[in-house]
Design an enzyme around this catalytic site. Structure first.
Site, PDB file in Angstrom:
ATOM      1  N   SER A 195      21.669  -0.043  33.703  1.00  0.00           N
ATOM      2  CA  SER A 195      21.540  -0.014  35.168  1.00  0.00           C
ATOM      3  C   SER A 195      21.713  -1.370  35.826  1.00  0.00           C
ATOM      4  O   SER A 195      21.858  -1.452  37.039  1.00  0.00           O
ATOM      5  CB  SER A 195      20.159   0.542  35.541  1.00  0.00           C
ATOM      6  OG  SER A 195      19.147  -0.389  35.184  1.00  0.00           O
ATOM      7  N   GLU A 246       0.830  -1.191   0.000  1.00  0.00           N
ATOM      8  CA  GLU A 246       0.000   0.000   0.000  1.00  0.00           C
ATOM      9  C   GLU A 246       0.877   1.258   0.000  1.00  0.00           C
ATOM     10  O   GLU A 246       1.860   1.342   0.739  1.00  0.00           O
ATOM     11  CB  GLU A 246      -0.895  -0.022   1.240  1.00  0.00           C
ATOM     12  CG  GLU A 246      -1.904   1.084   1.350  1.00  0.00           C
ATOM     13  CD  GLU A 246      -2.831   0.899   2.544  1.00  0.00           C
ATOM     14  OE1 GLU A 246      -3.847   1.608   2.602  1.00  0.00           O
ATOM     15  OE2 GLU A 246      -2.538   0.039   3.403  1.00  0.00           O
ATOM     16  N   CYS A 299      -5.731  -3.661   2.344  1.00  0.00           N
ATOM     17  CA  CYS A 299      -5.414  -3.623   3.772  1.00  0.00           C
ATOM     18  C   CYS A 299      -6.645  -3.696   4.665  1.00  0.00           C
ATOM     19  O   CYS A 299      -7.202  -4.758   4.892  1.00  0.00           O
ATOM     20  CB  CYS A 299      -4.575  -2.379   4.085  1.00  0.00           C
ATOM     21  SG  CYS A 299      -3.718  -2.465   5.675  1.00  0.00           S
ATOM     22  N   LYS A 329      -9.347   3.061  -2.530  1.00  0.00           N
ATOM     23  CA  LYS A 329      -9.681   2.281  -1.336  1.00  0.00           C
ATOM     24  C   LYS A 329     -11.049   2.709  -0.820  1.00  0.00           C
ATOM     25  O   LYS A 329     -11.337   3.906  -0.703  1.00  0.00           O
ATOM     26  CB  LYS A 329      -8.593   2.513  -0.272  1.00  0.00           C
ATOM     27  CG  LYS A 329      -8.660   1.597   0.929  1.00  0.00           C
ATOM     28  CD  LYS A 329      -7.436   1.828   1.823  1.00  0.00           C
ATOM     29  CE  LYS A 329      -7.424   0.905   3.029  1.00  0.00           C
ATOM     30  NZ  LYS A 329      -6.221   1.102   3.866  1.00  0.00           N
TER      31      LYS A 329
END
Length: 690
Positions: free
Chosen positions: A359, A44, A177, A113
């Site tokens: 750490s 896309e 999509c 789309k």
């Protein structure tokens, strides 16, 4: 038999990188041709990149996209092959997210789309409008972009709308999509109307186990009504918090034929499969209920394409056989996604590596480990054995080697081990104070050693003491803040001085380390704040959670611990298990007389990390407010009498302690109180891998 070769791909496209995007599109078409395919599907918005955001408001973006089409056509990349290309198109003043079908230097169809993604991380409705005219066509007058008319042989207009492309022997159409995820997906009508091949060019980002959802939907789409379903996706970081996790796939009649990688250190990956159109006809013909519905389905417009997709026996020996899908565990997804995201960031940022304040705790250990795994995957990629290298892979390896040498600054550098590359890209530093223990210092040193990082140790008490002295210059009472007065403003302030000093020192070191080595450039600073602590607000504003980017910002503490155990078990990294077994502590409070840590994160929060992870899941995924969260926890945490097995945390698997309703209510109220009062901290969070 009517055999057809179909190609799809993963592409690592960059937002607004028209030249680079076009080159990768061309390479994918070239590889598709090499594989004997006459149909190529791309992701896309592949021309512009998916994450252009407000650049989609600019006319330049549309002009440059059409310039790429002109170049693609003029250079012959559409000759003899249907190219399904993703790009934005403006039609009658409206911006659409489109698929453009190209063949033999002509535009066959521009397909907008219909259903846009507009939830979670997606904001497509901000930039585009969904096509609401159904299965209809309009004339689109092609723009007067330089070279476009000449490349298209004088073609002045093209069909615009939702339709199918009818070749001489097959019919193809697309859904894009989000359209796969909506309840009434276009593939239903397409399949019932006899479309043989359905194409889905997608821009789908990584979420834990989201691949299972995609797989199930595509399997269902091709099994209920028969047919071939082809899926393409971006793969990589397009400049935002998202990582697009590839996994291009081809299904036929509900069976998976091919699957591309989900995570990879490469720019172009093309996969292909051979399908038998006769199998589709036979499969559909055997489903009586499907045929009844198909007979009454309105016809979808067709656009003719003068090409036959079926190949001769020389290029199609037989149809592809089904394969099993490749799904990763949660720990493997963590171990693959963020490292690939980190690689894209560092190679595109112009910086020389990463700096991690280490750490000795689980969060910074996870961040450093993910960076080391990035180095591992890069080394594995560039040292791929010659025997398994294809032309496509060899081109990708050459690009990666060039990136490595540019970042490191050594012309002929070619690392053979993770440690060799890690020592030049990952710099760690233990920033101790008088309240730091020997245990955390030792764990940090052992972690850095096993990962191969370049490690330093410093004491920052001089900085924190200086800040206190600066305050005393403005003090009215002249009282010296005493950190031993627990729970007071002076105690909190003295803790925060330590945390915030580490952030300032981290950036200072990140800018000077390469200079100190006699080199040039600076490092990106990585943050180490997990999603659970961010949701509750259990961190200091502008401490080491403040950084350039954060690879663990979307991952829970429980999942991070599982990941570290996975590293210990699969990589043999013993320090990782030591980190998990240690009590989580910020080490900002004075040590005991015996030099032992007195501060505990879980005690200060008033809840365990297991509980915090459950609160986060209920708040974010189940969308619970205080009342609904209480009622859900009442069933899973409440005391229900003797002989009932204690419930287990869905995140860690640990046994959850039984609580009375009053105790549950207090925990829920405590969580939401801190969730509410710490919302201001969310505005300062470092951009994190989603």
């Amino acid at each position: 038999m009517r055999l057809v070769n179909v190609a799809t791909c993963n592409l690592n496209q960059w937002a607004m990188d028209f030249e680079g995007n076009l080159a990768r599109i061309k390479e994918s078409i070239a590889v598709a041709r090499e594989k004997g395919c006459k149909l190529r599907l791309g992701p896309e918005l592949e021309v512009t990149g998916y994450c252009c955001e407000d650049h989609f408001f600019e006319e330049d973006t549309f002009v440059h996209a059409w310039e790429c089409v002109a170049d693609l056509v003029e250079t012959g990349f559409t000759d003899g092959i249907i190219v399904d290309l993703g790009m934005p198109v403006r039609h009658r003043g409206v911006s659409y997210n489109c698929r453009v079908f190209l063949l033999d230097r002509r535009i066959l169809l521009i397909r907008p789309k219909m259903h846009l993604a507009d939830d979670g991380n997606y904001r497509e409705c901000r930039w585009f409008t969904g096509w609401t005219r159904g299965y209809t066509l309009q004339d689109y007058m092609l723009p007067g972009v330089a070279g476009l008319q000449e490349a298209l042989k004088g073609q002045a207009k093209a069909p615009f709308g939702v339709a199918a492309v009818a070749t001489r022997d097959a019919v193809i159409a697309s859904e894009s999509c989000e359209e796969l995820f909506v309840p009434n997906s276009p593939h239903i009508a397409l399949s019932l109307d006899g479309i043989d091949i359905i194409l889905n060019g997608s821009g789908s980002h990584h979420q834990m186990r989201k691949l299972h959802t995609r797989f199930d939907l595509m399997k269902s789409a091709s099994s209920k009504g028969g047919g071939t379903y082809v899926y393409a996706n971006h793969q990589g970081c397009d400049g935002t918090r998202l990582y697009f996790d590839g996994s291009a796939m081809i299904f036929n009649n509900g069976e998976l034929l091919v699957q591309a990688s989900q995570f990879a250190i490469r720019d172009v990956e093309v996969v292909a499969a051979t399908v038998d159109l006769a199998d589709i006809a036979a499969y559909r013909g055997s489903i009586a209920s499907r045929n009844v519905q198909g007979a009454s389905t309105p016809s979808i417009p067709r656009v003719d394409a003068a090409i036959a997709l079926a190949c001769g026996n020389a290029t199609c020996a037989s149809a592809s056989l089904p394969i099993k899908p490749n799904f990763l565990t949660g720990e493997e997804e963590i171990a693959r996604g963020p490292p690939c995201w980190l690689w894209d960031y560092v190679r595109r940022s112009g910086q020389k590596g990463y700096f991690v304040p280490l750490s000795g705790g689980a969060d910074s250990a996870s961040t450093a480990t993910l960076t080391a795994l990035m180095c591992q995957y890069v080394v594995d990629h560039i040292n791929t054995p010659e025997a398994v290298r294809t032309k496509e892979l060899s081109r990708d390896i050459a690009i990666t080697i060039a990136d490595v040498r540019r970042i490191v600054g050594v012309p002929n550098f070619h690392p053979r081990t993770r440690e060799e590359l890690c020592s030049k890209l990952l710099y760690t530093c233990y920033m101790g104070t008088q309240y730091s223990s020997e245990e955390t210092r030792s764990r940090a040193a052992k972690l850095a050693e096993v990962l191969g990082a370049t490690h330093r140790e410093i004491k920052i008490d001089g900085v924190t003491d200086s800040l206190t002295q600066v305050f005393m210059q403005a003090s009215v009472s002249k009282r010296v803040p005493d950190i031993r007065n627990t729970g007071t403003p002076e105690n909190i302030a003295q803790q925060n001085i330590q945390a915030r000093s580490r952030m300032v020192i981290a950036y200072h070191m990140a800018q000077l380390i390469k200079w100190d080595e006699g080199s040039s450039g600076s490092l990106l600073v990585l943050g180490s704040s997990n999603v659970d602590e961010a949701l509750r607000g259990y961190y200091t504003k502008y401490d080491c959670s403040a950084a350039d980017i954060n690879p663990i910002g979307g991952i829970s503490k429980v999942d991070l611990k599982r990941f570290l155990i996975w590293c210990a078990e699969t990589k043999g990294w013993a320090p990782h298990r030591d980190v998990v077994e240690a009590t989580p502590t910020a080490e900002l409070q004075p040590l005991s007389d015996k030099g032992e840590v007195t501060q505990s994160d879980e005690v200060e929060m008033g809840m365990t990390y297991d509980e915090l992870s459950i609160f986060g899941a209920l708040r974010s995924y189940k969308r619970c407010g205080p009342v609904s969260m209480f009622t859900k926890l009442l069933h899973s945490w409440g005391r229900s009498g003797h002989g009932v097995e204690s419930p287990r945390s869905p995140t860690s698997g640990h046994v959850v302690k039984r609580y009375t309703p009053v105790e549950i209510a207090e925990k829920v109220k405590r969580f939401f109180r801190f969730y509410a009062i710490n919302r201001h901290k969310m505005t300062t969070l470092t951009p994190s891998y989603h």
